[in-house]
Scaffold this active site. Structure first.
Site, PDB file in Angstrom:
ATOM      1  N   ASP A  93       1.002  -1.286  -0.017  1.00 11.17           N
ATOM      2  CA  ASP A  93      -0.004  -0.050  -0.013  1.00 11.17           C
ATOM      3  C   ASP A  93       0.975   1.128   0.104  1.00 11.17           C
ATOM      4  O   ASP A  93       0.320   2.361  -0.104  1.00 11.17           O
ATOM      5  CB  ASP A  93      -0.873  -0.014   1.274  1.00 11.17           C
ATOM      6  CG  ASP A  93      -0.473  -0.035   2.692  1.00 11.17           C
ATOM      7  OD1 ASP A  93       0.535  -0.812   2.530  1.00 11.17           O
ATOM      8  OD2 ASP A  93      -0.730   0.510   3.582  1.00 11.17           O
ATOM      9  N   HIS A  98      -3.378   7.329   7.283  1.00 13.27           N
ATOM     10  CA  HIS A  98      -3.510   5.801   7.285  1.00 13.27           C
ATOM     11  C   HIS A  98      -4.387   5.222   8.043  1.00 13.27           C
ATOM     12  O   HIS A  98      -4.284   4.463   9.120  1.00 13.27           O
ATOM     13  CB  HIS A  98      -1.958   5.414   7.791  1.00 13.27           C
ATOM     14  CG  HIS A  98      -1.367   4.232   7.373  1.00 13.27           C
ATOM     15  ND1 HIS A  98      -1.808   2.971   8.027  1.00 13.27           N
ATOM     16  CD2 HIS A  98      -0.917   3.727   6.199  1.00 13.27           C
ATOM     17  CE1 HIS A  98      -1.404   1.921   7.469  1.00 13.27           C
ATOM     18  NE2 HIS A  98      -0.808   2.513   6.335  1.00 13.27           N
TER      19      HIS A  98
END
EC number: 3.1.26.11
Length: 303
Positions: free
Chosen positions: A66, A268
Site C-alpha cells: 500500500d 493512514h
C-alpha cells in the site's frame, strides 16, 4: 512549501480513501517530492494540479504494497508525459530490486535517468536550501520516518541603520545582504553581519511511515512545524495496533505532544472506519493534542 495528501487510507483502497501517498511541492521552483506511492497514486494526481514530470524525488518509507504498488506505473507515465529530468528514488533495501524487476518484466523504457538510493539512518539528501534526515521506526518490516528541514535564512537587511550610518542604496547592499565585508569610499570597513536582522528560522516537516509509538518518531518530530503520523486505529484498539505494529489516534497525539510540534495531521486510517466515524477519530487525538486534524484525500496544506 505546499503539501497535498494523495492517499490517506491503510492497507487497501477504500471508497473515500486511497492508499498512502503525500506530495510536497517546493513553491520556489515548482518541484515536487513524493512520499510513498501506493496503488493508483497517478490516478489521484489527475485530480490535482501536480505534474508528474515535476516530481524529481520520491521517498519510500517501507516496502508494503500500500506504499509502493503505484510506483512502476508512475515511473512509466512520467516518461510518457515528457519527464526528462533525472528522478531520484530513496527507500529501504529492496526498493532497487522492486523497481528494476518491475520495469524489466514490463519492458518499460524510461526517457530520463533514474537513480535509486537504498538508504540507512542519517542525512540522506542535502542541498543549499534544505536537508532530509531518515530514522528507522518500529514496524513489522523496515520502515523509515523522514524529517525535512529547511535551512535558516539570513535576516532582512537593516536599510534604515545603513542610511543612518551614511551608507546609501547601491550595489553594496547586495554584498552586505550576503554577509560580506566591504570597504567604503571613506576607507571604513563594514561587515554585512552587522546590518542583518535575526535569521529567519527554516520550517520542519516530519513524515513518518507505519510505526508503533517509539522514540525515533519523537526525535524526528522534535519542534516540527508539521507532523504527519499514522493513526490506523482508534484509541480503544491499542492491543491490535501493537500486534500489527501500528499506532492509534491517541498514540499519534502523544508523539506530537512530547515532540513539541505545532500541528499534527493523522493519516493512514483503517477502512474499518466509515466517513461518519472520522470526527470521533479526530476528537480522540485532540483530547491529547488539540492542534490536530484528520487528513483526507486531496487535502492541501500550505506550510
Amino acid at each position: 512549501m505546499e503539501l497535498t495528501f494523495l492517499g490517506t487510507g491503510a492497507g487497501m483502497p477504500a471508497k473515500h480513501r486511497n492508499v498512502t501517498s503525500i506530495a510536497l511541492k517546493h513553491l520556489y521552483d515548482g518541484s515536487v517530492w513524493l512520499f510513498d506511492c501506493g496503488e493508483a497514486t497517478q490516478h489521484q494526481i489527475l485530480h490535482t494540479s501536480i505534474k508528474p514530470r515535476k516530481i524529481n524525488k520520491i521517498f519510500i518509507t517501507h516496502l508494503h504494497g500500500d506504499h509502493i504498488f503505484g510506483l512502476p506505473g508512475l515511473l512509466g507515465s512520467r516518461s510518457f508525459l515528457e519527464g526528462t529530468e533525472p528522478l531520484h528514488v530513496f527507500g529501504p533495501a529492496g526498493i532497487r530490486d522492486f523497481i528494476e524487476t518491475s520495469l524489466k518484466v514490463s519492458e518499460t523504457h524510461l526517457k530520463y535517468d533514474l537513480e535509486i538510493h537504498e538508504i540507512e539512518e542519517g542525512i540522506i539528501y542535502e542541498d543549499d536550501r534544505l536537508y532530509i534526515c531518515a530514522k528507522k521506526l518500529d514496524h513489522v518490516v523496515m520502515s523509515f520516518g523522514y524529517r525535512v528541514v529547511e535551512k535558516d535564512k539570513p535576516g532582512s537587511l537593516l536599510v534604515e541603520k545603513l542610511k543612518r550610518d551614511g551608507i546609501m542604496p547601491g550595489p553594496i547592499y547586495k554584498q552586505l545582504k550576503n554577509g560580506e565585508t566591504v570597504q567604503l569610499e571613506d576607507g571604513r570597513k563594514i561587515s554585512g553581519r552587522d546590518y542583518l536582522g535575526p535569521n529567519k528560522k527554516g520550517r520542519i516537516v516530519t513524515i513518518l511511515g507505519d510505526t508503533r509509538i517509539c522514540e525515533s518518531s519523537i526525535s524526528l518530530a522534535k519542534d516540527a512545524d508539521l507532523l504527519i503520523h499514522e493513526a490506523t486505529f482508534d484509541k480503544n484498539s491499542a492491543e491490535i495496533a501493537n500486534q500489527y505494529y501500528h499506532s492509534t489516534t491517541v498514540q499519534a497525539a502523544e508523539v506530537a505532544k512530547r515532540a513539541g510540534v505545532k500541528k499534527l495531521y493523522i493519516t493512514h486510517i483503517s477502512s474499518r472506519y466509515e466517513k461518519k466515524d472520522w470526527p470521533e477519530l479526530e476528537k480522540e487525538a485532540k483530547e491529547i493534542f488539540p492542534n490536530t486534524e484528520i487528513a483526507h484525500d486531496f487535502k492541501v496544506v500550505r506550510i
